[in-house]
Scaffold this motif. Structure first.
Motif, PDB file in Angstrom:
ATOM      1  N   LEU A 143       1.143  -1.245  -0.253  1.00 44.35           N
ATOM      2  CA  LEU A 143      -0.129  -0.001  -0.156  1.00 44.35           C
ATOM      3  C   LEU A 143       0.566   1.424  -0.346  1.00 44.35           C
ATOM      4  CD1 LEU A 143      -2.651  -1.367   2.567  1.00 44.35           C
ATOM      5  CD2 LEU A 143      -2.727  -1.142  -0.168  1.00 44.35           C
ATOM      6  N   ASP A 144       1.704   1.270   0.021  1.00 47.09           N
ATOM      7  CA  ASP A 144       2.862   2.203   0.814  1.00 47.09           C
ATOM      8  C   ASP A 144       3.775   2.747  -0.924  1.00 47.09           C
ATOM      9  OD1 ASP A 144       2.193   3.585   2.852  1.00 47.09           O
ATOM     10  OD2 ASP A 144       3.252   2.044   4.084  1.00 47.09           O
ATOM     11  N   THR A 145       3.523   2.295  -1.840  1.00 49.38           N
ATOM     12  CA  THR A 145       4.219   1.831  -3.340  1.00 49.38           C
ATOM     13  C   THR A 145       2.989   2.616  -4.362  1.00 49.38           C
ATOM     14  OG1 THR A 145       3.841  -0.362  -3.853  1.00 49.38           O
ATOM     15  CG2 THR A 145       5.522  -0.005  -2.548  1.00 49.38           C
ATOM     16  N   ASP A 146       3.439   2.471  -5.551  1.00 50.24           N
ATOM     17  CA  ASP A 146       2.810   2.816  -6.795  1.00 50.24           C
ATOM     18  C   ASP A 146       2.124   1.902  -6.874  1.00 50.24           C
ATOM     19  OD1 ASP A 146       4.890   2.726  -8.235  1.00 50.24           O
ATOM     20  OD2 ASP A 146       4.839   4.439  -9.007  1.00 50.24           O
ATOM     21  N   HIS A 147       2.733   0.827  -7.064  1.00 51.33           N
ATOM     22  CA  HIS A 147       1.298  -0.768  -6.966  1.00 51.33           C
ATOM     23  C   HIS A 147       1.037  -1.088  -6.038  1.00 51.33           C
ATOM     24  CE1 HIS A 147       5.746  -1.066  -6.415  1.00 51.33           C
ATOM     25  NE2 HIS A 147       6.209  -2.316  -6.297  1.00 51.33           N
TER      26      HIS A 147
END
Ligand code: RFL
Length: 405
Positions: A143-147
């Protein structure tokens, strides 16, 4: 808890995955579909179950206008009952509070299962939205990434499926998994336990008054709320953790008669009790409703004890803001709605929490066994019926018509 990225067993990609098909999740899904944003709604229960689960009934006028503006629940204003007054009963007398006269606003009574049925039909059958019922073990990843992605066990094959996405809308209610995916500082709950239980009842009986009735009685609070011409919701204050088996038919009706009794009141129309459960009154609010690519809405983020009938209204408020903000971001790149989402929701959430706590003092003070709280409860009640300003302030809060700044 957020899980590490799974090996994609059966990958799909959607801009948004919505976890939970309650009023919040279905409203977000519908707003996305109306803007041609693709999404997937995941729900652990069956369609039949969510369309028949009894809960709320009171919807605020602004929420109905919000649904109407988005083409949701068509015809609801015509099918719902409009309520313009409520009644307090205490000291053997009846006191009417004509909130429409005071504010120009009213409530709608429309059972939650009917609203959910309308929203599912609109999402899945009219707007062609994808929804999977009966999924198991839903997990949120990265959730803390862009994927980010969401995975779940497919009910038919038992295999884990993975859906990659840009955003996750966590709308899975009080017992879901989304809230647990927030980092600890955001997931920290501001929690309030009222130390009170309510037996929540649905009776196969017509309403016994033409409005919501609150009985403030030394034996405990009692509430009467119409749900339909054939079904009425009642509440009876009880000790927290009480066993519903302690409330057989005879005891329920005799307590309701006693606590809702007042000069000139119509006798209660009795009927078979089709739901009986004990609710321990508590409320909570998360520190933040957003983290990375996860945005929470509704009971997943905040629970409001049903003292002032606010929970579903807040779920709809969140869903309007989240749906609109996701559409703005995904279609025009405008990220301002998502950036301000949590703060904008929490203003109304705290406003409703405060009102619920204040109203709890009125409902429960008299039976608290504490003469101080009994005294202040009566003072609050008397003020409502002696000061037009106090009555108007109550009406605004009860209707959710006061601006949350
Ligand atoms: P919901 O309705 O609980 O929907 C969440 C959905 O998520 C599913 N789910 C999952 N799906 C996928 N993965 C998972 N891991 C999942 N875990 C759960 C669930 O099966 C469910 O379908 O949350 P939402 O959308 O936030 O809506 C909140 C409202 O339902 C709630 O606030 C109201 O019912 C509260 N409430 C009332 N609110 C009002 O505004 N007015 C009222 O008159 C009112 N009366 C009431 C109420 C709540 C009550 N109870 C039962 C506490 C009366 C009662 C008795």
């Amino acid at each position: 808890m957020t899980f590490p990225s799974p090996r994609p067993a059966s990958a799909g990609r959607r801009p948004v995955v919505v976890v939970g098909a309650g009023p919040a999740g279905l409203t977000v899904g519908n707003i996305l579909r109306a803007a041609a944003v693709d999404c997937l709604v995941l729900e652990t229960e069956s369609r039949k179950f969510i369309e028949t689960r009894p809960r709320a009934g009171v919807i605020e006028e602004w929420a109905v206008r919000g649904l109407d503006r988005r083409g949701l629940a068509p015809g609801l204003p015509a099918r719902a009952q409009a309520h313009e007054e409520c009644e307090f009963r205490f000291g053997g007398a009846r006191y009417r509070l004509p909130y429409r006269e005071l504010t120009g606003r009213h409530h709608y009574v429309y059972p939650q299962p009917l609203l959910v049925t309308d929203l599912v039909r609109e999402y899945a059958d009219v707007r062609g939205g994808d929804i999977r019922f009966g999924v198991r073990d839903v997990r949120l990843h990265d959730l803390d990434t862009d994927h980010p992605s969401v995975s779940y066990l497919c009910p038919e094959t038992g295999e884990r499926q993975v859906v990659h996405c840009d955003f996750v809308a966590g709308c899975d209610g009080a017992r879901g998994v989304s809230r647990r995916a927030l980092p600890p500082e955001r997931a920290r709950l501001a929690r309030h336990d009222y130390g009170i239980g309510w037996v929540a009842l649905l009776a196969e009986a017509p309403p016994s008054a033409d409005c919501v009735v609150f009985g403030v009685h030394p034996r405990g609070f009692a509430g009467h709320m119409a749900r339909s011409p054939e079904v009425t919701r009642y509440y009876l204050q009880c000790p927290p953790g009480d066993d519903p088996a302690n409330w057989p038919h005879e005891r329920v009706w005799s307590e309701l008669r006693e606590r809702l009794g007042a000069a000139g009141a119509a006798p209660l129309a009795e009927g078979r009790l089709i739901e009986k459960r004990v609710l321990d009154m508590h409320s909570y609010v998360v520190g933040s409703m957003a983290s990375g690519r996860l945005f929470l809405a509704g009971d997943a983020a905040h629970l409001t004890a049903p003292i002032a009938a606010k929970g579903m209204n807040l779920a709809l408020h969140d869903a309007f803001l989240l749906g609109d903000a996701l559409v703005a971001h995904l279609t025009t790149g405008d990220a301002s709605g998502l950036a301000g989402y949590s703060a904008a929701c929490l203003r109304r959430v705290w406003d409703y929490q405060e009102f619920s706590e204040w109203l709890s003092g009125i409902y429960h003070g008299t039976a608290s066994g504490d003469p101080y709280h009994a005294g202040t409860a009566l003072a609050r009640l008397r003020r409502l019926f002696t000061s037009p300003a106090a009555a108007t302030a109550f009406a605004e809060q009860y209707l959710g018509a006061a601006a949350a700044f």
